[in-house]
Write a protein that holds these residues in place. Structure first.
Motif, PDB file in Angstrom:
ATOM      1  N   LEU A   1      32.500  73.124  64.456  1.00  0.00           N
ATOM      2  CA  LEU A   1      33.288  72.536  63.698  1.00  0.00           C
ATOM      3  C   LEU A   1      34.413  72.369  64.500  1.00  0.00           C
ATOM      4  O   LEU A   1      35.587  72.621  65.434  1.00  0.00           O
ATOM      5  N   GLY A   2      35.400  71.295  64.143  1.00  0.00           N
ATOM      6  CA  GLY A   2      36.399  70.411  64.544  1.00  0.00           C
ATOM      7  C   GLY A   2      37.869  69.988  64.257  1.00  0.00           C
ATOM      8  O   GLY A   2      37.423  70.444  62.248  1.00  0.00           O
ATOM      9  N   THR A   3      38.184  69.618  63.913  1.00  0.00           N
ATOM     10  CA  THR A   3      39.459  68.789  62.670  1.00  0.00           C
ATOM     11  C   THR A   3      40.205  67.642  62.765  1.00  0.00           C
ATOM     12  O   THR A   3      40.564  67.386  64.412  1.00  0.00           O
TER      13      THR A   3
ATOM     14  N   ALA B   1      33.909  68.060  61.274  1.00  0.00           N
ATOM     15  CA  ALA B   1      35.256  68.482  60.558  1.00  0.00           C
ATOM     16  C   ALA B   1      35.247  68.539  59.225  1.00  0.00           C
ATOM     17  O   ALA B   1      34.707  68.141  58.420  1.00  0.00           O
ATOM     18  N   PRO B   2      35.120  69.936  58.749  1.00  0.00           N
ATOM     19  CA  PRO B   2      34.862  70.058  58.056  1.00  0.00           C
ATOM     20  C   PRO B   2      35.620  69.639  55.761  1.00  0.00           C
ATOM     21  O   PRO B   2      35.241  69.848  55.384  1.00  0.00           O
ATOM     22  N   GLY B   3      36.638  69.351  56.446  1.00  0.00           N
ATOM     23  CA  GLY B   3      37.736  68.345  55.554  1.00  0.00           C
ATOM     24  C   GLY B   3      38.493  69.989  54.980  1.00  0.00           C
ATOM     25  O   GLY B   3      38.585  70.747  55.948  1.00  0.00           O
TER      26      GLY B   3
ATOM     27  N   ALA C   1      50.653  76.214  67.291  1.00  0.00           N
ATOM     28  CA  ALA C   1      48.693  77.340  68.261  1.00  0.00           C
ATOM     29  C   ALA C   1      47.304  76.745  67.711  1.00  0.00           C
ATOM     30  O   ALA C   1      46.414  75.726  68.712  1.00  0.00           O
ATOM     31  N   TYR C   2      46.882  76.312  66.769  1.00  0.00           N
ATOM     32  CA  TYR C   2      45.538  76.109  66.369  1.00  0.00           C
ATOM     33  C   TYR C   2      45.256  74.575  66.221  1.00  0.00           C
ATOM     34  O   TYR C   2      44.596  74.223  66.996  1.00  0.00           O
ATOM     35  N   SER C   3      46.759  73.467  66.013  1.00  0.00           N
ATOM     36  CA  SER C   3      46.115  72.084  66.000  1.00  0.00           C
ATOM     37  C   SER C   3      46.176  71.888  67.851  1.00  0.00           C
ATOM     38  O   SER C   3      44.607  71.132  67.804  1.00  0.00           O
TER      39      SER C   3
ATOM     40  N   GLY D   1      33.477  82.771  55.369  1.00  0.00           N
ATOM     41  CA  GLY D   1      33.546  81.486  55.462  1.00  0.00           C
ATOM     42  C   GLY D   1      32.599  80.325  55.281  1.00  0.00           C
ATOM     43  O   GLY D   1      31.726  80.326  55.527  1.00  0.00           O
ATOM     44  N   ILE D   2      33.496  79.391  56.144  1.00  0.00           N
ATOM     45  CA  ILE D   2      32.703  77.836  56.432  1.00  0.00           C
ATOM     46  C   ILE D   2      31.184  78.639  57.180  1.00  0.00           C
ATOM     47  O   ILE D   2      29.970  78.077  56.376  1.00  0.00           O
ATOM     48  N   GLY D   3      30.500  79.480  57.954  1.00  0.00           N
ATOM     49  CA  GLY D   3      29.749  79.898  58.636  1.00  0.00           C
ATOM     50  C   GLY D   3      28.949  80.445  58.173  1.00  0.00           C
ATOM     51  O   GLY D   3      27.570  80.610  58.034  1.00  0.00           O
TER      52      GLY D   3
END
Ligand SMILES: NC(=O)c1ccc[n+]([C@@H]2O[C@H](COP(=O)([O-])OP(=O)(O)OC[C@H]3O[C@@H](n4cnc5c(N)ncnc54)[C@H](OP(=O)(O)O)[C@@H]3O)[C@@H](O)[C@H]2O)c1
Length: 264
Positions: A146-148, A196-198, A166-168, A13-15
């Motif tokens: 990394l946030g959102t 936040a990566p979009g 749970a995620y949010s 993924g992003i990492g």
């Protein structure tokens, strides 16, 4: 002078994309932290011939393993680290999309939320704690978590996102943990931010054959919701790295987005 980066949660993924892009900088030394080195075959393939990438194992819920990884990094870097990218997140699979209504009972809901909290929220505290001595010893002192925007109450309400519970909730706690660290480290010249990566399609690096079910969910969000623009990890990380590079102490405590129009 080489710049050292530790990317926590770098198997896929992003990492993984952070490691790929950072490794192309001749001056960068990259420490990729993964839960399971053997199982990180996407990463192994990407860094096979790269001398400036070092892979170590640690799980953000197991603090002893994080401290071990930090020691392994220190042994190569001379005890210093410039930039910590805390990317590890419990985010893949269909189960992550559950809302409160989707659990069979409260015990199942509690167990899922606690698991998410341990990785997504406490993982930030463990990650920063483990690498803090190295970051303090370096001149750069940057931490990007990394946030959102999917964990910001107004955004969740405005966009009508009742699920991903749970995620949010756990990412909201992670963003508060990041703010607490930013305050705690402010007087030492640190820059600690949420990034936040979009909305990023990371499904291609799930297992050996990707995750077509979640890919379809993401593509439907992209199609039906004008607030979201689905990007590839490559597109998103390119912008994220520009932000990381430009961070300065005056940005401490900030919430950055890789794309202002993208709400994920
Ligand atoms: N993709 C998006 O649209 C999006 C949007 C907003 C925010 N984000 C955030 O961006 C970050 C990366 O997301 P992603 O989409 O790249 O997720 P992903 O593809 O599911 O990758 C998650 C990464 O975190 C690692 N990880 C999970 N639990 C861990 C643990 N306990 N200890 C160490 N590493 C662990 C995974 O390793 P394993 O391979 O061992 O599982 C994997 O490398 C997350 O923090 C996520 O919340 C993503």
């Amino acid at each position: 002078m080489p710049i050292s980066y530790a990317v926590v949660g770098a198997s896929r993924g992003i990492g993984l994309e952070y490691v790929r892009q950072l490794a192309t900088h001749p001056d960068a030394v990259v420490f990729a932290i993964v839960r399971n080195k053997k199982g990180s075959f996407h990463l192994a393939a990407a860094v096979a011939n790269l001398k400036n990438v070092h892979v170590f194992e640690a799980d953000v819920v197991d603090h002893a393993s994080m401290e071990r990884a930090a020691k392994e990094v220190a042994a190569i870097s001379g005890g210093k680290l410039d930039v910590l990218i805390l990317n590890a997140g419990r985010m893949s699979g269909e189960a992550v999309w559950k809302g409160f209504k989707d659990y069979p009972n409260m015990d199942a809901l509690d167990a899922d939320c606690i698991d998410a909290f341990k990785i997504n929220a406490l993982g930030v505290v463990h990650g920063i704690t483990a690498f803090l001595p190295l970051l303090r010893a370096g001149p750069t002192k940057k931490i990007a978590v990394l946030g959102t925007d999917g964990a910001i109450p107004n955004t969740v309400y405005a966009l009508g996102l009742p699920d991903l519970s749970a995620y949010s909730m756990s990412k909201a706690a992670a963003m508060l943990a990041t703010a607490k660290w930013a305050l705690q480290l402010k007087d030492e010249g640190f820059t600690v931010v949420t990034l936040a990566p979009g909305l990023v399609d990371t499904t291609d690096t799930v297992g050996t054959s990707g995750d077509p079910t979640v890919k379809k969910i993401l593509q439907d969000i992209d199609k039906n919701h004008p607030a979201f623009v689905l990007e590839t990890p490559e597109q998103s990380v390119k912008v994220q790295l520009k932000i990381v590079d430009s961070l300065k102490p005056a940005d401490n405590g900030g919430h950055f987005r890789s794309h202002p129009g993208n709400q994920a």
